[in-house]
Every structure is written in C-alpha cells, then in structure tokens.
Enzyme design. Structure first.
Site, mmCIF file in Angstrom:
data_model
loop_
_atom_site.group_PDB
_atom_site.id
_atom_site.type_symbol
_atom_site.label_atom_id
_atom_site.label_comp_id
_atom_site.label_asym_id
_atom_site.label_seq_id
_atom_site.Cartn_x
_atom_site.Cartn_y
_atom_site.Cartn_z
ATOM 1 N N ARG A 247 -96.630 30.654 12.869
ATOM 2 C CA ARG A 247 -95.320 30.962 13.445
ATOM 3 C C ARG A 247 -94.622 31.961 12.527
ATOM 4 O O ARG A 247 -94.650 31.819 11.291
ATOM 5 C CB ARG A 247 -94.449 29.705 13.560
ATOM 6 C CG ARG A 247 -94.800 28.786 14.722
ATOM 7 C CD ARG A 247 -94.509 29.413 16.095
ATOM 8 N NE ARG A 247 -94.743 28.503 17.189
ATOM 9 C CZ ARG A 247 -95.915 28.385 17.836
ATOM 10 N NH1 ARG A 247 -96.944 29.124 17.482
ATOM 11 N NH2 ARG A 247 -96.030 27.546 18.844
ATOM 12 N N GLU A 276 -89.801 36.779 17.627
ATOM 13 C CA GLU A 276 -90.670 37.002 18.773
ATOM 14 C C GLU A 276 -89.941 36.825 20.106
ATOM 15 O O GLU A 276 -89.161 35.878 20.226
ATOM 16 C CB GLU A 276 -91.807 35.961 18.670
ATOM 17 C CG GLU A 276 -93.066 36.379 19.298
ATOM 18 C CD GLU A 276 -94.181 35.394 18.959
ATOM 19 O OE1 GLU A 276 -94.473 35.189 17.761
ATOM 20 O OE2 GLU A 276 -94.725 34.830 19.899
ATOM 21 N N HIS A 294 -99.233 37.569 19.675
ATOM 22 C CA HIS A 294 -99.378 36.100 19.722
ATOM 23 C C HIS A 294 -100.549 35.708 20.636
ATOM 24 O O HIS A 294 -100.365 35.035 21.661
ATOM 25 C CB HIS A 294 -98.082 35.430 20.212
ATOM 26 C CG HIS A 294 -97.999 33.970 19.821
ATOM 27 N ND1 HIS A 294 -96.812 33.344 19.505
ATOM 28 C CD2 HIS A 294 -98.957 33.015 19.715
ATOM 29 C CE1 HIS A 294 -97.045 32.069 19.214
ATOM 30 N NE2 HIS A 294 -98.346 31.843 19.349
HETATM 31 C C1 DGY Z 1 -99.399 27.069 20.397
HETATM 32 O O1 DGY Z 1 -100.024 26.384 21.204
HETATM 33 O O2 DGY Z 1 -98.454 26.626 19.759
HETATM 34 C C2 DGY Z 1 -99.835 28.473 20.185
HETATM 35 O O3 DGY Z 1 -99.021 29.141 19.296
HETATM 36 C C3 DGY Z 1 -99.908 29.218 21.488
HETATM 37 O O4 DGY Z 1 -101.109 28.999 22.056
#
Ligand code: DGY
Length: 330
Positions: A247, A276, A294
């Site tokens: 993240r 984002e 992402h």
């Molecule tokens: C999640 O599942 O948290 C990923 O970042 C997206 O697939």
C-alpha cells in the site's frame, strides 16, 4: 438474522464488475445487484446500497468509513470485501454496529509475489527504460557500456512484513540468489525461517541500513502508516532500491521522491501510491522508477479465486457459520 437470510436468497450488492464466472455463480446463489458497467460508486450510491442490502461486496476503491457505516440500513449484516487489504473499511465501526467484515486472503499471494520479484529485477536492470528505447527507435546497436544496470544475484533483500506474500517473495528471492532478511511483528517459526533461509531483524532501523533492496509486504494500518518515514528512508544506502506492492501509505512518498531526485536512493518499483489513483507527477519523469497501476494481483486466476472466496464467505455467514475469512479490528 443469518438463518433468515438462509431461507431466502440474501440481497447482495457488488460495487464493481467481477469476472463473468463469478457474477454468474452469484446470480445463481443470491439476489444480486451487479455493476456490469464497472462505474465506481459515488459515496451517495454506496450509502443507497448499504441502506437496502443484506451483504455489500466492495473493493479497495470504495471508502467504507464510519459515517457510511453509521447510516447503513438495519439489513446490512456483512461486508464481504473483494480483496485482501481492508484499510478502506472501518472494521471497528462495522463491528460495533454488528456488521461482520470478510476479505480474500491467500489466493493472491503468488501473483503479488511474482510482481514484487519482477520489479526487483526490472528496476535495477532498467527493463522498462530499455523497452521504451526500442519502441522509440533509439537502439543503435550493442556496446560494452550500453544500458548498464545492477545485478540482483548476491544482493541483500530486506522484506518488511513476512506474512503469506512476504514468505512467497522470500522463496523466489532465494531462487534468484539473494540473501533474504526480514522484519516482522513476530519472528517466523524456526522451521519456516530455516526453509526460506531468512535472517530476522527485530529492529527495522538496523535492517534498513544494511540492505540492497527493500520489499514491502505488510498491511496498511494506523501502525504502519509512513512506516518508511523520511527518517527511516534516510537510513538506507544510496545504492538501495525500494519495491512496494503493498500500500502506498506505508511509505512517505514525498520523502521518497525527494531522495530519488537527490540520488540518495538508487530507484523504486511502485505498484501502489500514497494518493492512489493519483500519481505524483514528479515520479512520471524519473528514469530510475517503474510505476505500475496497482496490478500486483491482476491475473484472471486471482480474480476468480477472490470471487470464490467472497461467495464462500457469504454462504457460510448466511448459513449461520463464522465466515472463514472474518476480519477483526486491528
Ligand atoms: C488487495 O486485495 O488488497 C490488493 O491490493 C488488490 O488486489
């Protein structure tokens, strides 16, 4: 409530387009409102949805905050997130309103680990820069000093967060001849630590100062927000690379950019961003970064498996069981 839902089909609202096979199964099992046009819900649309369904299936682009949960209708009993990370959901607020939250762990591990590994090799070896050079018609032939990058083999990798994905990255990195180090809230069991040949650092600061590559695999929580703060980034060697497929909020992005610009870090591979989907324009022109939208877990296999997990969680919950992937407040 759970048993009531088991007698009739639960009303389920899905906020984004899912793979056809997942949507079809949901149509068979639930009274489901799909979003086949894939237009993201506004906060008002989310509020309307939570007012009239038993189960909401959001994803990381939806903000399920305390205000939204507070106004949710009495029918809403389950938020079955399509995704692993739940930092966009106020899990504590949901719990205090008697709403369960689930996620989809485990099924996107290998794909995300592949992406981290791909960035780990691609950034030092300047893969995207090279591909762009070809596309621009600028390749004038081989020379001994052309497009020199840096070797991955033999380098020290520091993994932050040694859960499923961190461990999967460790296994890959070992295959690439890297020396694996890690920092985690808890040390791995000795057998697993021995299997991945990883060295544990209780002190993140001390690990950072000694690594050639850092790869981030911890969740974003209040405790990990800006875990890589400016102070910590400054501990890294100027020759170090940072890979982030977790993240954006875990890294102080402004500080990272300043250091990349100043040559205080060698490069970065970023699949996620602090604000984002906004990407800091300064990153766009840097040659020593690879930026991805992402897409760490973006394989059709992952997405179908994630959908299956969502369905299993809803079914278990509606049948009166604790859903397998229940998320509790951190
Ligand atoms: C999640 O599942 O948290 C990923 O970042 C997206 O697939």
């Amino acid at each position: 409530m759970a048993l009531e839902m088991a007698r009739t089909k639960p009303t389920v609202v899905v906020t984004r387009k899912l793979p056809d096979v997942v949507e079809t199964r949901m149509m068979e099992l639930f009274d489901v409102q799909l979003n086949i046009n894939d237009r993201a819900f506004s906060q008002d649309e989310l509020a309307a949805a939570t007012g009239a369904c038993d189960v909401l299936v959001p994803n990381l682009t939806d903000r399920i905050d305390a205000a939204l949960i507070a106004q949710a209708g009495p029918r809403l009993k389950l938020i079955a997130n399509f995704g692993n990370g739940t930092d966009h959901i106020d899990v504590a607020a949901a719990r205090s309103k008697g709403i369960a939250v689930t996620n989809t762990p485990g099924v996107l591990t290998e794909d995300t680990a592949d992406m981290a590994m791909a960035l780990m090799v691609s950034v030092p070896r300047r893969l995207v820069e090279g591909a762009r050079m070809i596309q621009a018609g600028e390749f004038k032939g081989w020379s001994p000093t052309h497009m020199l990058g840096h070797r991955t083999y033999g380098k020290r990798l520091g993994i932050i967060g040694m859960g499923r994905i961190g461990t999967a990255v460790a296994r890959r990195a070992k295959g690439f001849g890297m020396a694996v180090h890690y920092h985690n809230r808890r040390r791995l069991l000795p057998e697993l630590e021995a299997e991945v040949e990883a060295t544990y650092w209780e002190s993140l600061d001390q690990m950072l100062a000694r690594m050639d590559v850092i790869s981030i695999h911890c969740p974003h929580t209040p405790a990990t927000f800006h875990l890589l703060s400016e102070r910590r980034l400054k501990l890294l060697k100027p020759s170090a690379y940072i890979i982030n497929t977790a993240r954006g909020e875990i890294v102080d992005e402004e500080a990272l950019i300043r250091m990349l610009e100043a040559g205080e870090l060698a490069g970065a591979g970023l699949d996620v961003f602090e604000h984002e989907p906004a990407v800091n324009p300064k990153l766009l022109t840097m040659k020593n970064v690879i930026l991805l939208p992402h897409m760490g877990s973006a394989t059709i296999e992952s997405r179908i498996n994630m959908g299956e997990k969502v369905i299993i969680n809803i079914r278990a919950f509606c049948d009166g069981h604790t859903p397998p992937d229940r998320v509790l407040p951190t």
